[in-house]
Design a protein around this motif. Structure first.
Motif, PDB file in Angstrom:
ATOM      1  N   THR A   1      10.217 -33.023 -26.864  1.00 20.38           N
ATOM      2  CA  THR A   1       9.253 -32.029 -27.326  1.00 20.38           C
ATOM      3  C   THR A   1       9.280 -30.790 -26.445  1.00 20.38           C
ATOM      4  O   THR A   1       9.611 -30.857 -25.263  1.00 20.38           O
ATOM      5  N   GLU A   2       8.931 -29.674 -27.061  1.00 13.17           N
ATOM      6  CA  GLU A   2       8.773 -28.409 -26.347  1.00 13.17           C
ATOM      7  C   GLU A   2       7.545 -27.703 -26.887  1.00 13.17           C
ATOM      8  O   GLU A   2       7.332 -27.662 -28.097  1.00 13.17           O
ATOM      9  N   ARG A   3       6.738 -27.163 -25.989  1.00 10.98           N
ATOM     10  CA  ARG A   3       5.600 -26.313 -26.333  1.00 10.98           C
ATOM     11  C   ARG A   3       4.590 -27.001 -27.258  1.00 10.98           C
ATOM     12  O   ARG A   3       4.025 -26.391 -28.146  1.00 10.98           O
ATOM     13  N   LEU A   4       4.366 -28.313 -27.018  1.00 10.90           N
ATOM     14  CA  LEU A   4       3.283 -29.025 -27.695  1.00 10.90           C
ATOM     15  C   LEU A   4       2.200 -29.283 -26.650  1.00 10.90           C
ATOM     16  O   LEU A   4       2.476 -29.839 -25.589  1.00 10.90           O
ATOM     17  N   ALA A   5       0.988 -28.851 -26.938  1.00  9.93           N
ATOM     18  CA  ALA A   5      -0.108 -28.966 -25.978  1.00  9.93           C
ATOM     19  C   ALA A   5      -0.388 -30.428 -25.645  1.00  9.93           C
ATOM     20  O   ALA A   5      -0.394 -31.279 -26.540  1.00  9.93           O
ATOM     21  N   PRO A   6      -0.622 -30.726 -24.369  1.00 10.67           N
ATOM     22  CA  PRO A   6      -0.977 -32.097 -23.990  1.00 10.67           C
ATOM     23  C   PRO A   6      -2.398 -32.428 -24.439  1.00 10.67           C
ATOM     24  O   PRO A   6      -3.215 -31.543 -24.662  1.00 10.67           O
ATOM     25  N   GLY A   7      -2.677 -33.710 -24.574  1.00 10.84           N
ATOM     26  CA  GLY A   7      -4.025 -34.159 -24.894  1.00 10.84           C
ATOM     27  C   GLY A   7      -4.402 -34.089 -26.358  1.00 10.84           C
ATOM     28  O   GLY A   7      -5.530 -34.401 -26.716  1.00 10.84           O
ATOM     29  N   ILE A   8      -3.496 -33.663 -27.224  1.00  5.94           N
ATOM     30  CA  ILE A   8      -3.759 -33.570 -28.664  1.00  5.94           C
ATOM     31  C   ILE A   8      -3.249 -34.858 -29.317  1.00  5.94           C
ATOM     32  O   ILE A   8      -2.155 -35.333 -29.004  1.00  5.94           O
ATOM     33  N   GLN A   9      -4.037 -35.410 -30.247  1.00  9.14           N
ATOM     34  CA  GLN A   9      -3.628 -36.658 -30.887  1.00  9.14           C
ATOM     35  C   GLN A   9      -2.394 -36.462 -31.762  1.00  9.14           C
ATOM     36  O   GLN A   9      -2.327 -35.551 -32.582  1.00  9.14           O
ATOM     37  N   ARG A  10      -1.425 -37.336 -31.545  1.00  7.52           N
ATOM     38  CA  ARG A  10      -0.226 -37.387 -32.384  1.00  7.52           C
ATOM     39  C   ARG A  10       0.041 -38.847 -32.686  1.00  7.52           C
ATOM     40  O   ARG A  10       0.040 -39.684 -31.785  1.00  7.52           O
ATOM     41  N   VAL A  11       0.224 -39.153 -33.964  1.00  2.61           N
ATOM     42  CA  VAL A  11       0.397 -40.541 -34.391  1.00  2.61           C
ATOM     43  C   VAL A  11       1.795 -40.698 -34.980  1.00  2.61           C
ATOM     44  O   VAL A  11       2.232 -39.877 -35.790  1.00  2.61           O
ATOM     45  N   PHE A  12       2.475 -41.752 -34.559  1.00  3.40           N
ATOM     46  CA  PHE A  12       3.817 -42.066 -35.049  1.00  3.40           C
ATOM     47  C   PHE A  12       3.788 -43.454 -35.675  1.00  3.40           C
ATOM     48  O   PHE A  12       3.635 -44.452 -34.967  1.00  3.40           O
ATOM     49  N   PHE A  13       3.862 -43.497 -37.002  1.00  5.28           N
ATOM     50  CA  PHE A  13       4.000 -44.770 -37.703  1.00  5.28           C
ATOM     51  C   PHE A  13       5.494 -45.036 -37.840  1.00  5.28           C
ATOM     52  O   PHE A  13       6.238 -44.168 -38.314  1.00  5.28           O
ATOM     53  N   VAL A  14       5.940 -46.206 -37.409  1.00  5.14           N
ATOM     54  CA  VAL A  14       7.359 -46.550 -37.481  1.00  5.14           C
ATOM     55  C   VAL A  14       7.530 -47.816 -38.308  1.00  5.14           C
ATOM     56  O   VAL A  14       6.638 -48.661 -38.374  1.00  5.14           O
ATOM     57  N   SER A  15       8.702 -47.936 -38.938  1.00  3.93           N
ATOM     58  CA  SER A  15       8.993 -49.131 -39.711  1.00  3.93           C
ATOM     59  C   SER A  15       9.096 -50.335 -38.777  1.00  3.93           C
ATOM     60  O   SER A  15       9.298 -50.198 -37.568  1.00  3.93           O
ATOM     61  N   LEU A  16       8.951 -51.514 -39.355  1.00  7.98           N
ATOM     62  CA  LEU A  16       8.903 -52.746 -38.576  1.00  7.98           C
ATOM     63  C   LEU A  16      10.120 -52.896 -37.670  1.00  7.98           C
ATOM     64  O   LEU A  16      11.249 -52.674 -38.090  1.00  7.98           O
ATOM     65  N   GLY A  17       9.881 -53.235 -36.421  1.00  5.89           N
ATOM     66  CA  GLY A  17      10.944 -53.441 -35.452  1.00  5.89           C
ATOM     67  C   GLY A  17      11.367 -52.185 -34.710  1.00  5.89           C
ATOM     68  O   GLY A  17      12.122 -52.253 -33.752  1.00  5.89           O
ATOM     69  N   SER A  18      10.888 -51.029 -35.140  1.00  6.31           N
ATOM     70  CA  SER A  18      11.251 -49.762 -34.501  1.00  6.31           C
ATOM     71  C   SER A  18      10.271 -49.423 -33.381  1.00  6.31           C
ATOM     72  O   SER A  18       9.136 -49.906 -33.367  1.00  6.31           O
ATOM     73  N   VAL A  19      10.706 -48.584 -32.444  1.00  2.00           N
ATOM     74  CA  VAL A  19       9.856 -48.149 -31.335  1.00  2.00           C
ATOM     75  C   VAL A  19      10.050 -46.653 -31.100  1.00  2.00           C
ATOM     76  O   VAL A  19      11.063 -46.080 -31.508  1.00  2.00           O
ATOM     77  N   VAL A  20       9.088 -46.043 -30.429  1.00  7.43           N
ATOM     78  CA  VAL A  20       9.179 -44.639 -30.043  1.00  7.43           C
ATOM     79  C   VAL A  20       9.236 -44.586 -28.520  1.00  7.43           C
ATOM     80  O   VAL A  20       8.420 -45.208 -27.842  1.00  7.43           O
ATOM     81  N   GLN A  21      10.223 -43.865 -27.997  1.00 12.36           N
ATOM     82  CA  GLN A  21      10.324 -43.629 -26.555  1.00 12.36           C
ATOM     83  C   GLN A  21       9.957 -42.173 -26.290  1.00 12.36           C
ATOM     84  O   GLN A  21      10.526 -41.277 -26.888  1.00 12.36           O
ATOM     85  N   PHE A  22       9.010 -41.981 -25.374  1.00 13.78           N
ATOM     86  CA  PHE A  22       8.556 -40.642 -25.039  1.00 13.78           C
ATOM     87  C   PHE A  22       9.253 -40.164 -23.780  1.00 13.78           C
ATOM     88  O   PHE A  22       9.620 -40.959 -22.917  1.00 13.78           O
ATOM     89  N   GLU A  23       9.410 -38.841 -23.681  1.00 14.75           N
ATOM     90  CA  GLU A  23       9.934 -38.240 -22.459  1.00 14.75           C
ATOM     91  C   GLU A  23       8.946 -38.481 -21.327  1.00 14.75           C
ATOM     92  O   GLU A  23       7.786 -38.793 -21.560  1.00 14.75           O
ATOM     93  N   LYS A  24       9.418 -38.270 -20.132  1.00 17.27           N
ATOM     94  CA  LYS A  24       8.509 -38.345 -18.990  1.00 17.27           C
ATOM     95  C   LYS A  24       7.457 -37.255 -19.134  1.00 17.27           C
ATOM     96  O   LYS A  24       7.712 -36.199 -19.683  1.00 17.27           O
TER      97      LYS A  24
END
Length: 107
Positions: A34-57
Motif C-alpha cells: 500500500t501507498e498513501r492509505l491513512a493508518p487507523g481506517i477500517q479496511r476489510v478483506f474477505f478471502v476465499s476459503l484457505g486463503s490469507v492476507v499478508q500485510f507489509e510491515k
C-alpha cells in the motif's frame, strides 16, 4: 498474488473505509502493498476459503480485518451478494492468471 493499493491521483492520502472480496478457486496468499492509505481506517478483506492476507510491515494491519468466506460460485452471484450486503460495488475485476494486481482507490 500481490495486491497494490494506491489512491487515485486527485487524492493525496486515502482516508475512507474499504472492503475487498478476494476470491480464488484455489487458496492464495494475498500480499498487500500500500501507498498513501491513512493508518487507523477500517479496511476489510474477505478471502476465499484457505486463503490469507499478508500485510507489509507497519501499522496498516492494526486497522484491517481479514475473514475467510465461502463465496458464491459464479461472478454474477458474487456481484449480487456484494451488492445486497454493501448496497454498491465500485469496482469488479476478474483475472485468469496474475502475480500483481494494481487498484486505485478513491472517490
Amino acid at each position: 498474488v500481490t495486491l497494490h493499493l494506491n489512491p487515485i491521483s486527485s487524492v493525496h492520502i486515502h482516508q475512507k473505509p474499504l472492503v475487498f472480496l478476494l476470491n480464488s478457486p484455489l487458496p492464495l496468499v494475498w500480499k498487500l502493498k500500500t501507498e498513501r492509505l491513512a493508518p487507523g481506517i477500517q479496511r476489510v478483506f474477505f478471502v476465499s476459503l484457505g486463503s490469507v492476507v499478508q500485510f507489509e510491515k507497519g501499522n496498516f494491519s492494526l486497522s484491517a480485518e481479514t475473514e475467510e468466506k465461502f463465496f458464491p460460485e459464479t461472478n454474477e452471484h458474487l456481484l449480487q451478494w456484494a451488492q445486497k450486503k454493501y448496497g454498491a460495488v465500485t469496482s469488479f475485476t476478474e483475472l485468469k492468471i496474475s502475480r500483481n494486481i494494481y487498484i486505485k482507490v478513491g472517490e
